[in-house]
Design an enzyme around this catalytic site. Structure first.
Site, short mmCIF file in Angstrom:
data_model
loop_
_atom_site.label_atom_id
_atom_site.label_comp_id
_atom_site.label_asym_id
_atom_site.label_seq_id
_atom_site.Cartn_x
_atom_site.Cartn_y
_atom_site.Cartn_z
CG HIS A 233 -0.44 -0.41 2.50
ND1 HIS A 233 0.66 0.16 3.08
CD2 HIS A 233 -0.87 -1.36 3.37
CE1 HIS A 233 0.87 -0.41 4.26
NE2 HIS A 233 -0.03 -1.33 4.44
CG ASP A 309 -4.59 -1.78 3.31
OD1 ASP A 309 -4.74 -2.81 3.99
OD2 ASP A 309 -4.14 -0.72 3.78
#
Lengths: 435, 318
Positions: A233, A309
């Site tokens: 991420h 995520d």
């Protein structure tokens, strides 16, 4: 039992296919891809013009929350969200309760996944026992049980020494170390990107350097150990620069960017809803310069993967003061529309590049067999409708949680159907395709 | 006198210059009430005001309570220590329980930025921000502006230097919004460790050179330095802070001869301000406290209703 997907635009970057083709599915496998394949008794599914037949999408960064936090999500609800979002496989993070640091937890997750029988689930094991950052987890046992990578996600790996050892050890199995890059001392009690909006709202800041320090550390250790380091991420332009330089230097580093980081900026903290806890995630929504750097990195090839995520949290947990709310948003069911709308239709990337980012590359990084439509592989296929008008409705998500900042957004491009092992596990009535 | 056309006072950032002027003008009328023998008007008779304080506060809570009582409101003080968090009730639940008793206004002090926004989305009652985290403390900025206007007759064109812990100050943020909206030339000053990111984007001048901030200043406002900030390595010691940034008579010489000295309190004498300056002829620190009551009366009154029954009664009384 044969099915013939007829007439779609087949994009299979791994096999350099991009054109109108038919795909023949035999049982749970792909039998053949080619032009004007003979029907030979197969059930014919006409793919409408303009639709894309893609190797099944893979989200390599998902929190399924089971075991231990089933009020947020379960393997069943999480994989239902996955297939509704076009993902035929997900890799799930080990920060469950207990942490996935043993074969028992891995086996439980896989059993739940078989029971749900929707998307494939590839667990990622912990770097350290209990993700406490002290002793290495039993990585060989985790691998044997089915884990495809290691991470202490939710937190960075505690020390450079532990990370070095983990990379050396996991390197024996060619497993990547997936890192939540963050210098915890620099983050301190930060809750939002350090910049104008955090300053105005009185929220404690997290600078981009905080993430980049973690990325730089991992890249240096990948160089030292020769092992594969994957930046999870990614959000900061400084991290993008670090990865770009690492790749230029021939270091084994890959990275992923989440849709919210190529779409939103920290302005979302202030409007339309000030202090909306659905704009709180870690890493945080950053400046427009950072957001633009994510888009540029995706376009120029520095970024390998789009991963969501997906971080479900219960309504109660998010209905609190901003600084007390947990970090994270759900992402499985918004990733494809956001990628189409913000990257493909905006002219930043091509459709084949989109499929590399969402299918081939995560398969390569995690050494999975998916990500292609090669004859003989499992028939995991996502059918995409690039021009479908999609309205995001938090209340109708398949996930158990509703924590999305994209509620009410109207986007162009969506999922028509999701096929896992030759079986249709999701079809979108709005797309008008019956598979 | 017409009211504010808004349900809540969450921050100065949302107010227009006209609304700010309306509050300050109304406060002027309110101040007179405080000098009477019978310091009470019936403007908020029958209204219930809850002072919901999640942080310890003497000055602000007392000031609100006096303001409410002078307007004849029924007031209730709810001081909730952090122990209630241990009990497990969320802020939203606390608010909904209070709301079920149908108060007209909730004055909220809370350690989390945005707590007032959260309440305003849940509650029908008017929410008045009495300080939320590091975000805003609007009535403090209003009373500061009232005090400056009382001294200088205007806000526009004045050089106002705000010096101290800028990073952790909600007073700073509210004052910046108010003073820039009203046309003042705002300078902020402190060690670089205590200056919020992107501070110049707020339309102020920022410096760590104290003489630049003080030179020709019409107003110098000091902000509290908290002892515990040393632990975060924001500065080495109180002694060093005082040596570099403490407001002394010597430092004040470069300011305008009629400079006004302000401090929102509580003061640390010998840290951000010397006693000679705090107690000196230019200090209006106690005027700020007095004016706080009048300004809070104005805010309560203006939010209670635009015109209406209470307004008419008040005008008779005033």
């Amino acid at each position: 039992m044969k099915k013939l997907l007829k007439g779609g635009r087949v994009i299979d970057p791994a096999n350099r296919i991009d054109g109108t083709c038919d795909v023949l599915i035999d049982g749970d496998r792909i039998a053949q891809v080619g032009r004007d394949l003979p029907v030979n008794g197969a059930t014919v599914i006409e793919i409408p013009a303009g639709f894309i037949v893609s190797p099944g999408l893979i989200d390599m960064h998902v929190h399924l929350r089971e075991p231990g936090q089933e009020h947020k999500e379960t393997v069943a609800t999480g994989t239902a969200a996955a297939v509704a979002g076009g993902f035929t496989a997900v890799a799930c993070m080990p920060n469950t309760v207990p942490v996935n640091d043993s074969a028992n937890v891995t086996a439980l997750i896989l059993a739940k996944a078989r029971e749900a029988s929707l998307a494939r689930v590839y667990p990622i094991g912990a770097v350290s026992k209990g993700s406490k950052g002290e002793l290495l987890a039993d990585i060989a046992e985790l691998r044997e049980a089915g884990c495809v990578a290691i991470t202490d996600d939710g937190h960075p790996t505690s020390t450079a020494m532990l990370m070095r050892r983990a990379m050396e050890y996991a390197g024996m199995f060619n497993m990547p170390l997936v890192e939540h890059c963050e210098d915890t001392s620099l983050k301190a009690d930060g809750v939002a990107h350090e910049g104008f909006h955090a300053s105005a709202l009185g929220l404690r800041g997290i600078p981009g350097a905080c993430e980049a320090l973690g990325a730089e550390r991992g890249i240096l250790l990948a160089e030292l150990t020769g092992s594969h380091f994957h930046v999870a991420h990614m959000s900061a332009r400084q991290s993008m620069r670090a990865v770009r330089k690492g790749k230029e230097a021939g270091i084994r580093v890959t990275c992923e960017v989440a849709p919210h980081h190529f779409t939103l900026t920290d302005e979302a903290l202030a409007k339309p809803i000030p202090y909306d806890t659905n704009t709180k995630m870690n890493p945080p929504l950053r400046s427009d310069t950072d957001r633009d750097a994510m888009v540029a990195g995706i376009a120029d090839g520095t970024v390998d993967v789009i991963a969501t995520d997906h971080a479900p949290h219960h309504y109660d947990e998010k209905s609190v003061e901003f600084d007390r709310a947990p970090f994270g948003i759900v992402g499985l069911e918004t990733a494809v529309p956001l990628t189409f709308d913000r990257l493909v239709h905006a002219g930043h990337i091509t459709l084949p590049r989109m499929i590399e980012l969402l299918s081939c590359n995560p398969a390569t990084i995690l050494r999975l067999t998916g990500g292609t439509l090669s004859a003989g592989v499992a028939a995991d296929i996502t059918i995409l409708a690039p021009d479908l008008r999609v309205t995001i409705d938090a209340r109708s998500l398949h996930s158990k949680s509703r924590n999305t900042p994209f509620d009410g957004w109207i986007l162009r491009g969506g999922v028509a159907a999701t096929i896992v092992g030759g079986r249709t596990v999701y079809s979108n009535a709005a797309a008008g395709l019956t598979v | 006198m017409s009211g504010l056309r808004r349900k809540d006072l969450l921050g100065i950032s949302e107010l227009t210059p006209d609304e700010i002027t309306l509050i300050l003008d109304t406060a002027q009328a309110m101040k007179e009430i405080g000098s009477r023998t019978v310091k009470k008007v019936p403007a908020l008779r029958g209204k219930t005001v809850v002072n919901l304080f999640f942080e310890p506060s003497t000055r602000t809570r007392t000031s609100f309570e006096i303001a409410e009582k002078r307007l004849s409101a029924d007031t209730l003080n709810v001081a909730i220590a952090t122990s209630s968090v241990v009990k497990g009730e969320t802020l939203a639940d606390t608010a909904m329980n209070l709301e079920a008793m149908n108060p007209d206004m909730i004055v909220l002090r809370h350690s989390s930025s945005g707590a007032c926004h959260l309440l305003s989305r849940i509650c029908r009652s008017a929410i008045i921000n009495a300080g939320d985290g590091l975000h805003e403390h609007p009535t403090q900025a209003l009373l500061d502006a009232y005090t400056i206007r009382e001294r200088k007759g205007r806000l526009s064109g004045l050089k106002v230097a705000i010096i101290g812990d800028l990073l952790h100050s909600r007073v700073l943020r509210s004052n910046i919004h108010l003073l820039t909206k009203m046309g003042a030339d705002v300078w902020v000053c402190g060690p670089p460790t205590l200056i919020p990111a992107n501070i110049r984007d707020f339309g102020v001048r920022a410096t760590s050179v104290i003489d630049e901030a003080v030179r020709d200043a019409d107003v110098v406002m000091l902000l509290r330095i908290q002892l515990e900030r040393m632990e975060g390595a924001y500065f080495p010691s109180l002694r060093e802070y005082y040596n570099v940034f403490g407001m002394t008579e010597a430092r004040l010489k470069s300011a305008r001869p009629d400079v006004t000295i302000m401090h929102p309190g509580p003061m640390n004498r010998g840290v951000e301000i010397s006693s000679e300056v705090a107690d000196g002829p230019y200090s209006v620190i106690l005027d700020q406290v007095s004016n706080g009551v009048a300004v809070r009366m104005a805010v309560l009154y203006l939010l209670a209703g635009s015109g209406g029954q209470e307004g008419a009664e008040h005008e008779e009384a005033a």
